[in-house]
Write a protein that holds these residues in place. Structure first.
Motif, PDB file in Angstrom:
ATOM      1  N   VAL A   1       4.733   6.960   1.606  1.00 10.83           N
ATOM      2  CA  VAL A   1       4.626   5.993   2.701  1.00 10.83           C
ATOM      3  C   VAL A   1       4.269   4.640   2.102  1.00 10.83           C
ATOM      4  N   VAL A   2       5.076   3.637   2.421  1.00  5.97           N
ATOM      5  CA  VAL A   2       4.863   2.284   1.904  1.00  5.97           C
ATOM      6  C   VAL A   2       4.674   1.342   3.087  1.00  5.97           C
ATOM      7  N   ASN A   3       3.572   0.585   3.055  1.00  7.02           N
ATOM      8  CA  ASN A   3       3.292  -0.374   4.115  1.00  7.02           C
ATOM      9  C   ASN A   3       2.801  -1.659   3.466  1.00  7.02           C
TER      10      ASN A   3
ATOM     11  N   GLU B   1      -4.840   0.997   5.990  1.00  9.68           N
ATOM     12  CA  GLU B   1      -5.182   1.918   7.079  1.00  9.68           C
ATOM     13  C   GLU B   1      -3.937   2.386   7.830  1.00  9.68           C
ATOM     14  N   SER B   2      -3.034   1.475   8.075  1.00  9.09           N
ATOM     15  CA  SER B   2      -1.783   1.813   8.746  1.00  9.09           C
ATOM     16  C   SER B   2      -0.958   2.782   7.903  1.00  9.09           C
ATOM     17  N   ALA B   3      -0.922   2.567   6.591  1.00 10.65           N
ATOM     18  CA  ALA B   3      -0.182   3.465   5.698  1.00 10.65           C
ATOM     19  C   ALA B   3      -0.778   4.864   5.721  1.00 10.65           C
TER      20      ALA B   3
ATOM     21  N   ALA C   1      11.477  11.282  15.707  1.00 11.90           N
ATOM     22  CA  ALA C   1      10.016  11.275  15.853  1.00 11.90           C
ATOM     23  C   ALA C   1       9.338  10.221  14.986  1.00 11.90           C
ATOM     24  N   ILE C   2       9.899   9.919  13.804  1.00 15.29           N
ATOM     25  CA  ILE C   2       9.243   8.940  12.923  1.00 15.29           C
ATOM     26  C   ILE C   2       9.841   7.545  13.032  1.00 15.29           C
ATOM     27  N   SER C   3      10.873   7.371  13.805  1.00 13.70           N
ATOM     28  CA  SER C   3      11.564   6.073  13.852  1.00 13.70           C
ATOM     29  C   SER C   3      10.671   4.930  14.318  1.00 13.70           C
ATOM     30  N   GLY C   4       9.636   5.215  15.063  1.00 11.94           N
ATOM     31  CA  GLY C   4       8.759   4.159  15.553  1.00 11.94           C
ATOM     32  C   GLY C   4       7.663   3.734  14.587  1.00 11.94           C
ATOM     33  N   LEU C   5       7.519   4.437  13.483  1.00 10.40           N
ATOM     34  CA  LEU C   5       6.471   4.078  12.513  1.00 10.40           C
ATOM     35  C   LEU C   5       6.849   2.800  11.790  1.00 10.40           C
ATOM     36  N   LYS C   6       5.872   1.952  11.553  1.00 10.36           N
ATOM     37  CA  LYS C   6       6.132   0.659  10.924  1.00 10.36           C
ATOM     38  C   LYS C   6       6.272   0.763   9.402  1.00 10.36           C
ATOM     39  N   SER C   7       5.707   1.812   8.806  1.00  2.00           N
ATOM     40  CA  SER C   7       5.794   1.996   7.360  1.00  2.00           C
ATOM     41  C   SER C   7       7.177   2.486   6.959  1.00  2.00           C
ATOM     42  N   ASP C   8       7.521   2.237   5.702  1.00  2.00           N
ATOM     43  CA  ASP C   8       8.728   2.821   5.127  1.00  2.00           C
ATOM     44  C   ASP C   8       8.355   4.215   4.634  1.00  2.00           C
TER      45      ASP C   8
ATOM     46  N   PHE D   1       0.850  -1.181   0.000  1.00  2.33           N
ATOM     47  CA  PHE D   1       0.000   0.000   0.000  1.00  2.33           C
ATOM     48  C   PHE D   1       0.892   1.241   0.000  1.00  2.33           C
ATOM     49  N   ILE D   2       0.666   2.128  -0.954  1.00  4.97           N
ATOM     50  CA  ILE D   2       1.498   3.318  -1.098  1.00  4.97           C
ATOM     51  C   ILE D   2       0.602   4.550  -1.112  1.00  4.97           C
TER      52      ILE D   2
END
Length: 92
Positions: free
Chosen positions: A65-67, A72-74, A25-32, A2-3
């Motif tokens: 953002v790539v997930n 929804e997470s993306a 601040a963004i290091s904890g996000l699971k998406s690339d 999902f992009i």
């Protein structure tokens, strides 16, 4: 996969301290997370990558953002990244 993408305009020059605060601040996000500018794409979770773009006031970047797990997470991660950029860097 999902992009989601969004173009934003930077409100101020980006310095190393600001880049470090953003990456933290963004290091904890699971998406690339990627920033794209002038046919270059960098990993936004890399301080050196962000600094290599030499972002200046009123530059426009594309936030990608790539997930691989969830649309929804993306979407949520994209909104978080845009909010963090607004808070840490400033959006024009």
């Amino acid at each position: 996969m999902f992009i989601f993408e969004r173009m934003i305009k930077i409100n101020d020059n980006l310095h190393s301290r600001t880049a470090g605060n953003f990456v933290f601040a963004i290091s904890g996000l699971k998406s690339d997370i990627f920033f794209e500018k002038d046919d270059r794409s960098i990993n936004a979770k890399s301080i050196l990558g962000i600094l290599s773009l030499s972002l200046r006031q009123y530059d426009t970047i594309n936030v990608k953002v790539v997930n691989n797990n969830s649309t929804e997470s993306a979407k949520e991660d994209l909104e978080k990244v845009v909010q963090i950029i607004s808070d840490k860097i400033g959006v024009a």
